[in-house]
Write an enzyme that holds these catalytic residues in place. Structure first.
Site, short mmCIF file in Angstrom:
data_model
loop_
_atom_site.label_atom_id
_atom_site.label_comp_id
_atom_site.label_asym_id
_atom_site.label_seq_id
_atom_site.Cartn_x
_atom_site.Cartn_y
_atom_site.Cartn_z
N GLY A 154 0.87 -1.17 0.00
CA GLY A 154 0.00 0.00 0.00
C GLY A 154 0.91 1.23 0.00
CE LYS A 196 -2.09 -4.30 -6.54
NZ LYS A 196 -0.71 -4.75 -6.90
CG ASP A 208 0.01 2.16 -5.81
OD1 ASP A 208 -1.15 1.71 -5.97
OD2 ASP A 208 0.78 1.75 -4.93
NE ARG A 258 5.49 -3.39 -4.68
CZ ARG A 258 4.16 -3.49 -4.44
NH1 ARG A 258 3.69 -3.26 -3.22
NH2 ARG A 258 3.34 -3.81 -5.42
O1 MRU Z 1 0.65 -4.03 -4.61
P1 MRU Z 1 0.01 -3.29 -3.48
O2 MRU Z 1 -0.80 -4.17 -2.58
O3 MRU Z 1 1.03 -2.47 -2.71
O4 MRU Z 1 -0.98 -2.28 -4.18
C1 MRU Z 1 -1.69 -1.37 -3.37
C2 MRU Z 1 -2.65 -0.53 -4.10
O5 MRU Z 1 -2.75 -0.58 -5.31
C3 MRU Z 1 -3.42 0.46 -3.29
O6 MRU Z 1 -4.68 0.67 -3.86
C4 MRU Z 1 -2.67 1.79 -3.24
O7 MRU Z 1 -1.35 1.60 -2.84
C5 MRU Z 1 -3.32 2.78 -2.37
S1 MRU Z 1 -3.13 2.41 -0.65
C6 MRU Z 1 -3.84 3.65 0.26
#
Ligand code: MRU
Length: 346
Positions: A47, A248, A237, A88
């Protein structure tokens, strides 16, 4: 009280290991910088805001480990931040938090001792953490106004407490609306391949007593057609200067479906998720993840070993599909190029 995704206590960094949820709720200690890097890479902590907060503490963990031979705090901070930045690529909050740590290290007076430098950097990481908590609450307050009595809300992935230091972003709007006594129902996309919606969002919401129904990703169109959904809200993100949003994988498809069904599609994110150095979503780096996540879902063969797999972790939703972006300052509306500039100037 939301779950404590990240805890900094007595100089120790612990996190909930999200790869074990919902079956096991366990805290693990990130004792050195490799632990922090690995936890981010393997999505033990994930996240966008949570990754940034965890990385900021990761810099402190790295400096503490070297405290006896620390000659130059700024150089050691730079080295730790450069390494953590490789964990990442998509969530800009990671780079934003690491830049803050670098800037703090560079601003140390030349006369400061290593202990003073370390204390200042620890204070900066704690400030990033505390600010994230306040931002979540403010996003929740603004976004709750979008949730009408009896609403059916579709969300994707997890943009809740597990993705931040407090209430989350998209889910913060739901927590605040529930605190205000509003009744509504959430549909959580399971979010293949790693099931953040089914494993994490459904876990958080059931724990909070908010009614939630898990659906497989390919059911969203049907659920919309049945009239169950009155709004979609997701996290982000990275948001480009023109309002294009990386989130995502699967988010873009939902936005297209929402448009086809006349359903408003919202994004919730703090200012640390905006990246004005990027003009449009085309330039947002998209993380490609291991094919085994698709071929071997949760330890069971889910596609032939010999099959090629394409596994982008994020996609980009064009700004024109987004009805509003909920931030800590309020709800931004199109044209985003202007509203984002104004928001970031506040
Ligand atoms: O791969 P992840 O689980 O880190 O992806 C997270 C997301 O896509 C969330 O929607 C995004 O980081 C927003 S979190 C407030």
């Amino acid at each position: 009280m939301p779950v404590e995704t990240i805890r900094w206590s007595d100089g120790q960094l612990t996190i909930i290991d999200q790869t074990q949820l919902p079956g096991t709720h366990t805290r693990i200690t990130l004792a050195n910088i490799d632990d922090v890097w690995g936890a981010i890479k393997q999505l033990k902590v994930r996240g966008a805001p949570a990754i940034g907060v965890c990385a900021a503490f990761g810099v402190v963990v790295a400096l503490k480990a070297r405290v006896n031979d620390l000659q130059n705090v700024a150089a050691a901070t730079q080295e730790a931040a450069d390494y953590l930045a490789t964990s990442r690529p998509t969530a800009v909050n990671l780079f934003w938090a690491l830049d803050r740590m670098r800037r703090r290290a560079e601003s140390l007076p030349p006369s400061s001792t290593c202990e003073e430098g370390l204390a200042a950097l620890e204070k900066e990481a704690v400030a990033i953490f505390e600010e994230d908590r306040a931002l979540c609450r403010a996003i929740g307050e603004h976004g709750a106004a979008l949730i009408e009595e009896g609403a059916g809300i579709l969300t994707h992935c997890n943009a809740g407490a597990l993705a931040t230091s407090d209430y989350g972003t998209a889910l913060a709007t739901m927590y605040v609306a529930a605190d205000r006594g509003r009744q509504f129902h959430v549909y959580a996309d399971e979010t293949r391949p790693l099931l953040q919606g089914a494993r994490l969002t459904a876990w958080e919401l059931t724990d909070a007593g908010i009614p939630v129904t898990v659906i497989c990703d390919n059911m969203a169109a049907q659920v919309m057609r049945e009239g169950r959904i009155s709004m979609v809200i997701v996290g982000a993100d990275r948001i480009a200067a023109n309002g294009d949003v990386a989130n995502k994988i699967g988010t873009y498809g939902l936005a297209v479906l929402a448009k086809a069904h006349g359903i408003p599609f919202y994004v919730a994110a703090p200012s640390s998720t905006f990246d004005l150095s990027i003009q449009s979503g085309e330039d947002i780096p998209i993380e490609q993840r291991d094919a085994e996540e698709v071929r071997n879902g949760f330890g069971r063969r889910t596609a032939p070993e010999a099959a090629d797999v394409y596994n982008p972790a994020f996609d980009v939703t064009p700004a024109e599909l987004i009805a509003g972006i909920v931030t800590e300052h309020g709800i931004l509306i199109p044209p985003y190029t202007e509203s984002i500039q104004r928001h970031l100037a506040e």
